[in-house]
Design a protein around this motif. Structure first.
Motif, short mmCIF file in Angstrom:
data_model
loop_
_atom_site.label_atom_id
_atom_site.label_comp_id
_atom_site.label_asym_id
_atom_site.label_seq_id
_atom_site.Cartn_x
_atom_site.Cartn_y
_atom_site.Cartn_z
N PRO A 214 3.63 5.43 13.44
CA PRO A 214 4.31 4.30 12.70
C PRO A 214 3.14 3.56 12.06
O PRO A 214 2.28 3.32 12.54
CB PRO A 214 5.21 3.60 13.81
CG PRO A 214 4.51 3.75 14.94
CD PRO A 214 3.77 5.19 14.87
N VAL A 215 3.63 2.68 11.00
CA VAL A 215 2.55 2.17 9.86
C VAL A 215 3.40 0.74 9.91
O VAL A 215 4.48 0.49 9.52
CB VAL A 215 2.56 2.74 8.79
CG1 VAL A 215 1.65 1.85 8.03
CG2 VAL A 215 1.80 4.16 8.79
N LEU A 216 2.46 -0.12 10.20
CA LEU A 216 2.67 -1.64 9.85
C LEU A 216 1.95 -1.91 8.58
O LEU A 216 0.67 -2.03 8.60
CB LEU A 216 2.27 -2.43 10.87
CG LEU A 216 2.33 -4.22 10.78
CD1 LEU A 216 3.96 -4.62 10.66
CD2 LEU A 216 1.87 -4.96 12.06
N ALA A 217 2.65 -2.48 7.34
CA ALA A 217 1.74 -2.82 6.22
C ALA A 217 1.80 -4.28 6.30
O ALA A 217 2.59 -5.03 6.48
CB ALA A 217 2.83 -2.63 4.88
N CYS B 214 8.88 -0.16 2.44
CA CYS B 214 8.49 -1.23 3.34
C CYS B 214 8.95 -1.23 4.85
O CYS B 214 8.37 -2.02 5.68
CB CYS B 214 9.12 -2.61 2.60
SG CYS B 214 8.20 -3.00 0.90
N GLY B 215 10.25 -0.63 4.81
CA GLY B 215 10.88 -0.78 6.29
C GLY B 215 11.44 -2.10 6.35
O GLY B 215 11.76 -2.66 5.52
N THR C 128 6.82 -4.24 7.61
CA THR C 128 6.08 -5.11 6.59
C THR C 128 5.65 -6.37 6.80
O THR C 128 7.11 -7.03 7.16
CB THR C 128 6.28 -4.81 5.08
OG1 THR C 128 6.12 -3.37 4.73
CG2 THR C 128 5.31 -5.65 4.08
N VAL C 129 4.56 -7.24 7.06
CA VAL C 129 4.55 -8.47 7.28
C VAL C 129 4.31 -8.98 5.94
O VAL C 129 3.00 -8.70 5.28
CB VAL C 129 3.80 -8.82 8.46
CG1 VAL C 129 3.35 -10.38 8.49
CG2 VAL C 129 3.83 -8.34 9.62
N ILE D 168 -2.34 0.19 11.20
CA ILE D 168 -2.10 -1.10 10.14
C ILE D 168 -2.48 -0.74 8.87
O ILE D 168 -3.80 -0.39 8.70
CB ILE D 168 -2.86 -2.18 10.96
CG1 ILE D 168 -2.14 -2.63 12.21
CG2 ILE D 168 -2.57 -3.43 9.80
CD1 ILE D 168 -2.76 -3.67 13.06
N ASP D 169 -1.82 -0.80 8.23
CA ASP D 169 -2.13 -0.51 6.57
C ASP D 169 -2.83 -1.91 5.88
O ASP D 169 -1.77 -2.57 5.63
CB ASP D 169 -1.04 0.06 5.53
CG ASP D 169 -1.22 0.03 4.20
OD1 ASP D 169 -2.41 0.11 3.70
OD2 ASP D 169 -0.07 -0.25 3.36
N ALA D 170 -3.86 -2.04 5.72
CA ALA D 170 -4.39 -3.19 4.94
C ALA D 170 -5.44 -2.75 3.91
O ALA D 170 -6.43 -3.59 3.55
CB ALA D 170 -5.30 -4.04 5.91
N LEU D 171 -4.86 -1.71 3.31
CA LEU D 171 -5.96 -1.09 2.11
C LEU D 171 -5.69 -1.92 0.96
O LEU D 171 -6.66 -2.33 0.29
CB LEU D 171 -5.48 0.30 2.07
CG LEU D 171 -6.14 1.09 1.09
CD1 LEU D 171 -7.74 1.11 1.56
CD2 LEU D 171 -5.70 2.43 1.02
N PHE D 172 -4.33 -1.96 0.36
CA PHE D 172 -4.41 -2.86 -0.94
C PHE D 172 -3.06 -3.84 -0.63
O PHE D 172 -2.45 -3.62 0.01
CB PHE D 172 -3.80 -1.97 -2.14
CG PHE D 172 -4.70 -0.62 -2.38
CD1 PHE D 172 -6.10 -0.83 -2.77
CD2 PHE D 172 -4.25 0.60 -2.30
CE1 PHE D 172 -7.13 -0.03 -3.08
CE2 PHE D 172 -5.40 1.46 -2.62
CZ PHE D 172 -6.63 1.19 -3.14
N GLY D 173 -3.03 -4.78 -1.39
CA GLY D 173 -2.14 -5.82 -1.19
C GLY D 173 -1.09 -5.78 -2.37
O GLY D 173 -0.77 -4.82 -2.87
N ALA D 174 -0.39 -6.75 -2.62
CA ALA D 174 0.75 -6.61 -3.57
C ALA D 174 0.24 -6.77 -4.90
O ALA D 174 0.75 -6.50 -5.89
CB ALA D 174 1.61 -7.99 -3.38
#
Length: 499
Positions: free
Chosen positions: A144-147, A190-191, A171-172, A115-121
């Motif tokens: 697999p990565v969920l952003a 984004c997928g 991406t959520v 889960i990629d929660a490093l940087f936001g938008a």
């Protein structure tokens, strides 16, 4: 559907918090939505959360705690010291009752999901140092990565890659999409994009008044033309397509076919006399008229039943083409300018812009691709990360006084009044010779039926993409008009229109 810049999204958050919803409640909802998406992506196996120091990292901590509560094996890697977190992110970190791992690529291990929660938008500077190494390690890991909100390394407003970016399978995001979910190259990272409701009241949009949207049927449904049961072909407009010389007539016929299939009641090809037999032999329901000079063209447009015009496909780059464009603008019809009609003004684009503005309220659509765009707008065509495709097209529309449609996998349509819309439904096989000619004809069909230029362009772009999806891989331009009836049927079903 509205699309919010990062600053507009921040304002939506503030308005919601001011109205009484705590910011931490929004974070809890966001994190729970991420956890739900993670459960759907992998049914078993360890999950690694890579968290940053801001609210994006806070969302990651909430997701981690929720997943752990559901019995999943979860670990968290944190960019900074846990004690240095502030605000809602600090509250979220307190809800994580387990240790955090050091910010080291080796700590990732072999998870079933990252889960990629490093940087936001809101990232607006290039990624460097440890975060850059972590992004590269995540991409190289193979899991697999969920952003969360947006893949780390992507600028949320421009869609640019800021040095390096996560490649996510999903991406959520929250409340509304951001431009980077639709603009390339951000969209590619984004997928699949999932938009989660986290408790923001849609009425905040009444105050924010965003001017960007995604090109989807809901955004132009009210403008979509539906024939009346007592109507006739003249009520559906008459589109006129200018043909090129003998060796370059095919593009005009593609545009004409697109116009007829898209709903114009009548379509005529204005053909040079030396190409008349070729065009007439290849066309049936589409009429052909001999036109060699701008004077003859002006006389033809004296018939007010001609309601829209296409100039450009196969027209030739010449002063003659420029004269035809000026003639059409003087006639104040709906007008689509494509291909050679645009390139013909490359040495003096201001002449075109002045002619458009002199037409006063004419419904004009310019449809360049990235190769043609700089011929008219050389100073706003650069690829600098600080200037997105969305901004470039908006600037171009304001400058020229017409609707500008910049084609590509992320086609952008912009109006001189500041409205803009981004398409995301075009499959890769739509990139084929002649597809743009069909699109020009389709837009002309909607102009012929009285649809305003911005909406006509948006409807045309969406239906063009859907036709390509309908046709499937192996598509050639000639297929696009033939599958439009299937796209119309799906739209009629969606809108509840009987047929």
């Amino acid at each position: 559907m509205e699309v919010l810049t990062t600053s507009e999204m921040e304002r939506a958050d503030r308005l919601t918090i001011t109205a009484g919803t705590p910011g931490f409640a929004l974070m809890m909802s966001a994190g729970q939505a991420v956890a739900e998406a993670a459960m759907g992506l992998v049914e078993e196996g360890p999950i690694m959360v890579v968290a940053g120091r801001g609210n994006n990292g806070g969302d990651g901590f909430v997701a981690a705690a929720e997943l752990a509560a559901r019995g999943r094996d979860v670990s968290v890697i944190l960019l900074c010291e846990r004690d240095s977190l502030q605000g809602d992110a600090a509250l979220a970190a307190r809800g994580w009752k387990y240790p955090v791992l050091p910010f080291n690529p080796q700590a990732i291990g072999k998870p079933a999901l990252i889960i990629d929660a490093l940087f936001g938008a809101g990232l607006n500077r290039p990624v460097k140092g440890d975060p850059l190494e972590m992004i590269e390690a995540v991409n190289a890991n193979g899991a697999p990565v969920l952003a969360v909100d947006l893949p780390s390394g992507i600028n949320g407003t421009t869609g640019a890659v800021m040095g390096a970016a996560i490649n996510a399978v999903e991406t959520v995001t929250f409340f509304r999409r951001k431009p980077a979910h639709l603009l390339m190259p951000g969209r590619k990272h984004c997928g699949r994009v999932r938009v989660a409701d986290i408790g923001i009241d849609p009425r905040v949009l009444e105050e924010i008044r965003p001017q960007t949207s995604e090109i989807v049927p809901q955004s132009w449904q009210k403008s979509f033309p539906v024939p009346d049961i007592d109507g006739h072909k003249y009520a559906r407009g008459h589109a006129l397509v200018l043909s090129g010389e003998l060796a370059s007539t095919g593009a005009a016929r593609l545009a004409a076919r697109g116009a007829l299939r898209a709903g114009a009641g009548l379509v005529t090809v204005a053909s040079p006399r030396d190409a008349l037999v070729v065009n007439a032999a290849a066309l049936t329901a589409i009429m052909v008229r001999a036109v060699d000079t701008p004077v003859e063209f002006a006389e033809m447009l004296g018939d007010r039943r001609f309601s829209s015009v296409v100039i450009g496909p196969g027209a030739g780059v010449s002063e003659r083409t420029r004269d035809f464009v000026h003639t059409a603008l003087s006639a104040k019809r709906g007008l689509v300018l494509d291909a050679d009609a645009l390139t013909s003004f490359a040495e003096a684009p201001e002449r075109l812009f002045e002619s458009i503005k002199a037409a006063e309220d004419a419904h004009v659509v310019l449809t360049p691709h990235e190769g043609e765009f700089p011929r008219l707008f050389s100073d706003i065509s650069n690829k600098h990360p600080g200037r997105s495709k969305l901004e470039r097209v908006r600037d171009a529309a304001e400058r020229c006084g017409a609707v500008v449609l910049l084609k590509g996998p992320d086609t952008v349509v912009a109006s001189p009044d500041g409205r803009a819309s981004i398409a995301s439904n075009a499959p890769p096989w739509l990139a084929t010779a002649g597809a743009g000619d069909v699109l020009a004809g389709m837009i002309a069909a909607f102009l012929a039926q009285g649809v305003p230029a911005f909406e006509a362009a948006c409807i045309g772009v969406w239906m063009h993409g859907e036709a390509a999806v309908e046709a499937g891989p192996g598509l050639i331009a000639e297929d696009l008009p033939e599958v439009l009836p299937a796209v119309f049927r799906r739209l009629y079903d969606e809108f509840g229109i009987e047929y």
